[in-house]
Design a protein around this motif. Structure first.
Motif, mmCIF file in Angstrom:
data_model
loop_
_atom_site.group_PDB
_atom_site.id
_atom_site.type_symbol
_atom_site.label_atom_id
_atom_site.label_comp_id
_atom_site.label_asym_id
_atom_site.label_seq_id
_atom_site.Cartn_x
_atom_site.Cartn_y
_atom_site.Cartn_z
ATOM 1 N N LYS A 108 0.833 -1.202 0.000
ATOM 2 C CA LYS A 108 0.000 0.000 0.000
ATOM 3 C C LYS A 108 0.869 1.254 0.000
ATOM 4 C CE LYS A 108 -3.854 2.179 2.435
ATOM 5 N NZ LYS A 108 -3.239 3.506 2.470
ATOM 6 N N LEU A 109 1.949 1.215 0.778
ATOM 7 C CA LEU A 109 2.865 2.351 0.815
ATOM 8 C C LEU A 109 3.500 2.574 -0.549
ATOM 9 C CD1 LEU A 109 4.263 4.506 2.559
ATOM 10 C CD2 LEU A 109 5.997 2.807 3.123
ATOM 11 N N MET A 110 3.918 1.480 -1.203
ATOM 12 C CA MET A 110 4.498 1.598 -2.537
ATOM 13 C C MET A 110 3.481 2.138 -3.529
ATOM 14 S SD MET A 110 6.692 -1.959 -2.681
ATOM 15 C CE MET A 110 7.146 -1.695 -4.394
ATOM 16 N N LEU A 111 2.230 1.676 -3.421
ATOM 17 C CA LEU A 111 1.176 2.149 -4.308
ATOM 18 C C LEU A 111 0.936 3.646 -4.114
ATOM 19 C CD1 LEU A 111 -1.024 1.540 -6.394
ATOM 20 C CD2 LEU A 111 -2.549 0.959 -4.482
ATOM 21 N N ASP A 112 0.910 4.090 -2.852
ATOM 22 C CA ASP A 112 0.706 5.513 -2.579
ATOM 23 C C ASP A 112 1.842 6.345 -3.174
ATOM 24 O OD1 ASP A 112 -1.611 4.939 -1.276
ATOM 25 O OD2 ASP A 112 -0.738 5.009 0.742
ATOM 26 N N LYS A 113 3.066 5.846 -3.068
ATOM 27 C CA LYS A 113 4.199 6.574 -3.626
ATOM 28 C C LYS A 113 4.108 6.661 -5.144
ATOM 29 C CE LYS A 113 7.848 6.197 -0.178
ATOM 30 N NZ LYS A 113 9.286 5.923 0.013
ATOM 31 N N LEU A 114 3.721 5.568 -5.770
ATOM 32 C CA LEU A 114 3.584 5.575 -7.229
ATOM 33 C C LEU A 114 2.478 6.528 -7.666
ATOM 34 C CD1 LEU A 114 4.043 1.776 -8.000
ATOM 35 C CD2 LEU A 114 5.654 3.611 -8.515
ATOM 36 N N LYS A 115 1.365 6.530 -6.937
ATOM 37 C CA LYS A 115 0.291 7.456 -7.260
ATOM 38 C C LYS A 115 0.762 8.897 -7.148
ATOM 39 C CE LYS A 115 -3.783 4.677 -6.000
ATOM 40 N NZ LYS A 115 -4.932 4.586 -5.070
ATOM 41 N N LEU A 116 1.545 9.187 -6.114
ATOM 42 C CA LEU A 116 2.042 10.540 -5.915
ATOM 43 C C LEU A 116 3.006 10.937 -7.026
ATOM 44 C CD1 LEU A 116 1.966 12.987 -4.101
ATOM 45 C CD2 LEU A 116 3.812 11.994 -2.744
ATOM 46 N N GLN A 117 3.836 9.997 -7.467
ATOM 47 C CA GLN A 117 4.751 10.288 -8.567
ATOM 48 C C GLN A 117 3.999 10.592 -9.858
ATOM 49 O OE1 GLN A 117 7.463 6.997 -8.824
ATOM 50 N NE2 GLN A 117 8.361 7.371 -6.809
ATOM 51 N N VAL A 118 2.952 9.804 -10.132
ATOM 52 C CA VAL A 118 2.149 10.048 -11.335
ATOM 53 C C VAL A 118 1.451 11.398 -11.231
ATOM 54 C CG1 VAL A 118 0.143 9.266 -12.635
ATOM 55 C CG2 VAL A 118 1.835 7.603 -11.840
ATOM 56 N N LEU A 119 0.928 11.724 -10.041
ATOM 57 C CA LEU A 119 0.256 12.996 -9.855
ATOM 58 C C LEU A 119 1.218 14.156 -10.100
ATOM 59 C CD1 LEU A 119 -2.262 14.602 -8.757
ATOM 60 C CD2 LEU A 119 -1.101 14.529 -6.550
ATOM 61 N N ARG A 120 2.432 14.048 -9.531
ATOM 62 C CA ARG A 120 3.407 15.122 -9.718
ATOM 63 C C ARG A 120 3.775 15.288 -11.185
ATOM 64 N NH1 ARG A 120 7.338 13.418 -4.682
ATOM 65 N NH2 ARG A 120 6.226 14.553 -3.027
ATOM 66 N N ARG A 121 3.932 14.163 -11.890
ATOM 67 C CA ARG A 121 4.291 14.241 -13.301
ATOM 68 C C ARG A 121 3.172 14.896 -14.108
ATOM 69 N NH1 ARG A 121 3.734 8.963 -16.607
ATOM 70 N NH2 ARG A 121 1.604 9.702 -16.272
ATOM 71 N N ASP A 122 1.925 14.450 -13.854
ATOM 72 C CA ASP A 122 0.795 15.006 -14.601
ATOM 73 C C ASP A 122 0.586 16.480 -14.272
ATOM 74 O OD1 ASP A 122 0.440 12.569 -15.739
ATOM 75 O OD2 ASP A 122 -1.263 11.975 -14.487
ATOM 76 N N ARG A 123 0.746 16.832 -12.988
ATOM 77 C CA ARG A 123 0.554 18.237 -12.619
ATOM 78 C C ARG A 123 1.639 19.114 -13.208
ATOM 79 N NH1 ARG A 123 1.492 21.563 -8.052
ATOM 80 N NH2 ARG A 123 2.564 19.906 -6.948
ATOM 81 N N ALA A 124 2.875 18.581 -13.293
ATOM 82 C CA ALA A 124 3.962 19.360 -13.885
ATOM 83 C C ALA A 124 3.727 19.604 -15.365
ATOM 84 C CB ALA A 124 5.292 18.636 -13.671
ATOM 85 N N ARG A 125 3.096 18.633 -16.034
ATOM 86 C CA ARG A 125 2.886 18.764 -17.483
ATOM 87 C C ARG A 125 1.594 19.478 -17.821
ATOM 88 N NH1 ARG A 125 3.497 13.240 -20.557
ATOM 89 N NH2 ARG A 125 3.249 14.703 -22.300
#
Length: 521
Positions: free
Chosen positions: A29-46
């Motif tokens: 679950k912790l790994m999943l949350d981190k991956l979700k946060l990484q995707v969010l940061r990438r999408d928000r940056a773009r």
């Protein structure tokens, strides 16, 4: 029945199996949350908005009760549009006026004092002026090129046959066809309005003036060489203050022979003490480097002594260790992990991330009240109002350290603040220091917009030229001066200006003189 090959399960062994599965699920679950946060940061940056304003939450970030209770932030209600002051929609007074008067149809039976006919077409009587309606329309006159012919007649004395001729006027580029106005326009169009040179070439061609892109590259290069002493003087002024804001940003640079671009860096150093009631002019100084090694800012700041307000980049470390430079950290950077966390699963009332953001917002509310006050007053207000808030925030963060997973995003956000706590809170006891490093980040906005248009720089030399011209353009903007008018004035004078008086051409000196002349006119 159990056999020797399959021993019977006990309650304790089953509990251990369940605990192992629960630990594995928690890790996943912790790994999943981190991956979700990484995707969010990438999408928000773009694709996302760059604003980090704390708005109304939507869904829960962390399930269950918050770790600590904090009253919801009280946002003052927005003033209704009907109660808002009427905006001034008048056209600026400094614009030239072209007045056109439209008179009604009249007969020639009568004439006014100016000789204009004023007979009534209805009854034949005499018309008299009783008033007028005035409205204004904003019009645009397209910019245009013109050729200036420099004629120098030759005279010969009939007695001694001596030949006399006036000296040729100086040009910003020796034997160059570009005048100071055109040269300033090309530079500002690229480095302020973000129009690449090849697009400028196409724009000028529509007016029937064909200027090759390579020709403009040469103009910018030679203009930069002419401006080098002025940029050096600007750098000396920027680093002569007691505090400087610093930051850097990546830029693409062509890397011949490798078939791709490399990543260079533009470093920015900002002197701006106006929030502390200083009358000193603000200044921005850019420097370019082909990489991000710490030796570059150490070279730029080798003669600087004072307060350096910057992010957590490790290259500043040797400067802080020298004893000449005092570290001041940035609360905007400390806030950013909490903001990313706030967005990762949605915006929720009462979440840990929102509580942290509200606590930091309270610190910024203090700054909004004291902006523009002298340093001593800022220090007094901060110690009385922000000091207790910081003590509560430190205790709140410390209490959460042992209650969250060590590798979670919450722990990362907490760790960023606690490991830099002394530098983050130094501003409370020194009224010269700002709460954040936004002065430097604002200075880099032009670079961020520009690189989206020209994509990369042609060489390291091109990066150095960009740093020089960005320095002058951004400093002019910071002082409320039109960058193109400023550069045009500088390029008109600088070829004949004494090098030991180069400070006279800094933006605030020329801008103040031009303002005085406009007031006199």
């Amino acid at each position: 029945m159990p056999t020797t090959s399959n021993p019977p399960y006990t309650v304790d062994s089953l509990l251990r199996v369940v605990e192992a599965y629960e630990a594995e699920v928690a890790l996943l679950k912790l790994m999943l949350d981190k991956l979700k946060l990484q995707v969010l940061r990438r999408d928000r940056a773009r694709f996302g908005a760059s604003s980090e304003q704390l708005n109304s939450p939507q869904i829960a970030l962390i399930e269950g009760q918050p770790l600590d209770e904090l009253p919801a932030s009280r946002t003052p209600p927005k003033k209704h549009a009907a109660n808002a002051p009427e905006p001034d929609r008048k056209l600026p007074a400094h614009l030239p006026r072209d007045t056109k008067t439209y008179r009604p149809e009249t007969t020639p039976d009568y004439h006014d004092t100016n000789g204009r006919q004023c007979g009534c077409i209805a009854c034949g009587g005499r018309l008299r002026l009783i008033g007028q309606d005035v409205s204004e329309q904003l019009e645009y006159v397209p910019a245009h090129f013109k050729a200036i012919r420099h004629v120098r007649p030759k005279f010969a004395c009939v007695a001694c046959e001596t030949i006399f001729q006036a000296a040729a006027p100086s040009r910003p580029i020796a034997r160059g066809v570009a005048g100071p106005g055109l040269l300033a326009h090309v530079m500002v169009s690229k480095y302020c309005d973000h129009i690449p040179l090849y697009r400028q070439s196409g724009i000028y061609a529509r007016d029937g003036v064909f200027i090759d892109r390579s020709t403009m590259v040469g103009w910018v290069n030679q203009g930069d060489e002419l401006l080098d002493p002025l940029v050096a003087a600007l750098g000396r002024y920027a680093l002569a203050g007691a505090k400087v804001h610093a930051d850097d940003t990546p830029v693409g640079v062509l890397d011949p022979g490798r078939g791709r671009t490399k990543t260079g860096r533009l470093w920015v150093y900002v002197r701006d003490d106006r929030p502390a009631a200083s009358q000193d002019a603000p200044a921005v100084w850019f420097q370019y480097s082909p990489d991000r090694k710490g030796e570059h800012p150490q070279t730029h700041l080798r003669n600087f002594t004072g307060i350096l307000q910057a992010d957590a980049y490790g290259g500043w470390g040797k400067l802080y260790g020298s004893g000449r430079v005092t570290e001041a950290a940035c609360w905007a950077h400390a806030r950013r992990p909490w903001w990313d966390l706030h967005l990762s699963l949605g915006r929720a009332p009462g979440s840990v991330a929102e509580q942290a953001l509200q606590r930091i917002a309270a610190l910024y509310a203090v700054e909004a009240d004291i902006r523009g006050q002298p340093p001593d007053e800022r220090r007094r207000q901060r110690q009385a109002r922000a000091g207790p808030l910081l003590d509560e925030l430190h205790a709140w963060l410390g209490a959460m350290v042992g209650r969250v997973a060590a590798k979670s995003e919450i722990a990362t956000a907490i760790g960023y603040s606690l490991t830099r706590w002394k530098a983050l809170t130094r501003y409370v006891d020194d009224g010269r220091i700002e709460i954040d490093n936004n002065a430097a980040e604002r200075a880099l906005r032009g670079v961020s917009l520009g690189r989206k248009n020209y994509l990369f720089m042609g060489s390291d030399a091109g990066g150095e030229r960009a740093a020089a011209i960005y320095s002058l353009v951004e400093t002019a903007k910071l002082n409320g001066i039109d960058p193109e008018a400023y550069l045009r004035d500088v390029l008109t004078r600088i070829a004949d200006h004494p090098i030991n008086r180069i400070d006279e051409l800094l933006p605030w000196n020329i801008g103040r003189r031009a303002g005085d002349q406009r007031e006199a006119a």
